[in-house]
Design a protein around this motif. Structure first.
Motif, PDB file in Angstrom:
ATOM      1  N   LYS A 292       0.781  -1.271  -0.060  1.00  0.00           N
ATOM      2  CA  LYS A 292       0.002   0.068   0.084  1.00  0.00           C
ATOM      3  C   LYS A 292       0.982   1.389   0.112  1.00  0.00           C
ATOM      4  O   LYS A 292       1.963   1.253   0.663  1.00  0.00           O
ATOM      5  N   PRO A 293       0.366   2.327  -0.663  1.00  0.00           N
ATOM      6  CA  PRO A 293       1.180   3.581  -0.596  1.00  0.00           C
ATOM      7  C   PRO A 293       1.353   4.097   0.925  1.00  0.00           C
ATOM      8  O   PRO A 293       0.423   3.895   1.674  1.00  0.00           O
ATOM      9  N   THR A 294       2.858   4.152   1.147  1.00  0.00           N
ATOM     10  CA  THR A 294       2.969   4.441   2.774  1.00  0.00           C
ATOM     11  C   THR A 294       3.897   5.647   2.717  1.00  0.00           C
ATOM     12  O   THR A 294       5.084   5.860   2.082  1.00  0.00           O
ATOM     13  N   TYR A 295       3.663   6.441   3.902  1.00  0.00           N
ATOM     14  CA  TYR A 295       4.420   7.657   4.072  1.00  0.00           C
ATOM     15  C   TYR A 295       4.701   7.951   5.500  1.00  0.00           C
ATOM     16  O   TYR A 295       3.792   7.455   6.286  1.00  0.00           O
ATOM     17  N   ARG A 296       5.874   8.686   5.649  1.00  0.00           N
ATOM     18  CA  ARG A 296       5.878   9.435   6.998  1.00  0.00           C
ATOM     19  C   ARG A 296       5.079  10.613   6.761  1.00  0.00           C
ATOM     20  O   ARG A 296       5.065  11.200   5.515  1.00  0.00           O
ATOM     21  N   ASP A 310       4.969   5.309  10.261  1.00  0.00           N
ATOM     22  CA  ASP A 310       4.468   5.527   8.791  1.00  0.00           C
ATOM     23  C   ASP A 310       2.849   4.956   8.774  1.00  0.00           C
ATOM     24  O   ASP A 310       2.681   4.304   9.627  1.00  0.00           O
ATOM     25  N   TRP A 311       2.243   5.771   8.001  1.00  0.00           N
ATOM     26  CA  TRP A 311       1.005   5.201   7.664  1.00  0.00           C
ATOM     27  C   TRP A 311       0.782   4.877   6.141  1.00  0.00           C
ATOM     28  O   TRP A 311       1.656   5.462   5.322  1.00  0.00           O
ATOM     29  N   SER A 312      -0.201   4.133   6.120  1.00  0.00           N
ATOM     30  CA  SER A 312      -0.688   3.620   4.502  1.00  0.00           C
ATOM     31  C   SER A 312      -1.978   4.115   4.479  1.00  0.00           C
ATOM     32  O   SER A 312      -2.705   4.300   5.062  1.00  0.00           O
ATOM     33  N   PHE A 313      -1.918   4.549   2.947  1.00  0.00           N
ATOM     34  CA  PHE A 313      -3.473   4.987   2.325  1.00  0.00           C
ATOM     35  C   PHE A 313      -3.976   4.018   1.249  1.00  0.00           C
ATOM     36  O   PHE A 313      -2.964   3.176   0.454  1.00  0.00           O
ATOM     37  N   ASP A 314      -5.100   4.147   0.953  1.00  0.00           N
ATOM     38  CA  ASP A 314      -5.581   3.191  -0.266  1.00  0.00           C
ATOM     39  C   ASP A 314      -4.854   3.798  -1.736  1.00  0.00           C
ATOM     40  O   ASP A 314      -4.616   3.129  -2.265  1.00  0.00           O
TER      41      ASP A 314
END
Ligand SMILES: Cc1ncc(COP(=O)(O)O)c(C=O)c1O
Length: 372
Positions: A292-296, A310-314
């Motif tokens: 999944k697309p993952t970001y700080r 980190d968090w993931s988004f759809d």
């Protein structure tokens, strides 16, 4: 339209908390007051006053806010009072709790002149709080007087005791604490009029057993019917009542680590995330998940550690997307800074009629006026 960045207080959720807090106060036959240190958005105090009348102040300015905006004198406790400020504090307070016997002796005559009910903060040397930053009973704590520092009797003029040992705690933690307070300080109870059990009672948390709290308080009251019992939570008032809205300004990639650069800062606008530390909830995001697309999330100050992950988004994030940090109303607006001159988020109320009412915007003058 919600501007960005902006703290948004949800009136319906806020009223839900206030209703619950008032019902506990009434059922248990005690007094619950609002700790300004956690939440001091005075433009919504007219709402607060429909439910709760008094507040606790930890400084001269909070005491002044109590009188000006809550319309009642404060229950004040500060770790130390200065001679320069004490007279004014005394005029603005109905109760003053001292952190040490020496401070009580120093200021008692002045407090007496103003008919203040004086109390002493005690340290029961027991707390379930595991993070030392938030543990008032950690080794060598400067907060409160330990049992062995008090002789059999309190000095003349002290009529209340105060303890604060909880942090986002439940009623079972309070029950254990009360047993210890009773063991260590119970011999002083016959000679006092009130007992303030501090804050940290997270009674608006979904898992908090308010019936158990009421039982514990009623049993305690039955044992000591002459004691006026006070709780002074802060977080519980603003718990889950609103969010911090922000916007993605840029996305950077370093060695495969993608950071969404935001128009808010953890250091300036969500300090507890770095101090506690804890990972806040972002709406429509979840724990980092492979594939999944993952970001700080990157804050907009120059502090290297001003990020969290980190968090993931759809979906992939893009510039201009809104990022909503949930439950960002307690210990935020009271603690924010303008470090780096970063723009302070506006403050808005989502009214019970679903309208956005802007309570405050911040500008250059707010930054400049603190610097000279
Ligand atoms: C003396 C005192 N009272 C009340 C509070 C409010 O605690 P909370 O916001 O966790 O309920 C605090 C928080 O640090 C405190 O130090």
């Amino acid at each position: 339209m919600i501007p960005s960045p902006c703290y948004v207080l949800n009136e319906k959720d806020f009223r839900k908390n206030l209703t619950l807090i008032r019902s506990v106060q009434e059922e248990a036959g005690i007094q619950i007051i609002l700790a300004f240190k956690a939440f001091a958005l005075w433009s919504v105090f007219p709402i607060v006053k429909e439910y709760i009348t008094h507040s606790t102040a930890s400084s001269l300015y909070e005491a002044r806010l109590a009188v000006e905006e809550m319309g009642n004198k404060a229950h004040t406790y500060a770790p130390a009072y200065s001679a320069k400020e004490f007279d004014e504090i005394a005029k603005l307070s109905s109760h003053i709790t001292f952190n040490s016997i020496s401070q009580f002796i120093k200021f008692y005559d002045k407090a007496k002149e103003q008919n203040i009910s004086c109390g002493l903060r005690v340290n029961p040397e027991f707390s379930e709080v595991s993070t030392d930053l938030y543990n008032p009973c950690a080794m060598g704590s400067r907060l409160g007087v330990t049992a062995h520092q008090i002789s059999q009797k309190l000095p003349e003029g002290l009529e209340g005791l105060h303890f604060h040992t909880l942090c986002e705690s439940n009623s079972y933690d309070l029950e254990k604490t009360l047993h210890i307070v009773e063991q260590k300080f119970g011999h002083l109870f016959p000679n006092i009029k009130w007992l303030n059990m501090g804050g940290g009672h997270l009674l608006t948390h979904k898992d908090y057993d308010t019936q158990h709290l009421i039982t514990v308080l009623k049993q305690f009251k039955a044992k000591y019917p002459h004691l006026h019992l006070i709780l002074e939570p802060g977080s519980a008032f603003a718990w889950q009542t609103g969010d911090l809205h922000s916007t993605v300004l840029d996305i950077v990639d370093n060695g495969g680590i993608k950071t969404a650069m935001l128009d808010v800062s953890f250091a300036c606008h969500m300090p507890d995330c770095l101090e506690m530390p804890y990972k806040p909830t972002i709406r429509n995001a979840y724990e980092a998940t492979k594939g999944k697309p993952t970001y700080r999330m990157g804050g907009n100050s120059c502090l290297s550690g001003d990020f969290y992950g980190d968090w993931s988004f759809d979906k992939e994030l893009k510039v201009g997307d809104t990022i909503i940090f949930e439950d960002m109303l307690h210990y935020t607006t009271v603690k924010t800074t303008m470090f780096n001159g970063v723009t302070h988020p506006s403050i808005a109320l989502l009214t019970k009629d679903n309208e956005i009412k802007l309570l405050r915007e911040f500008g250059y003058e707010d930054y400049k006026s603190r610097m000279g």
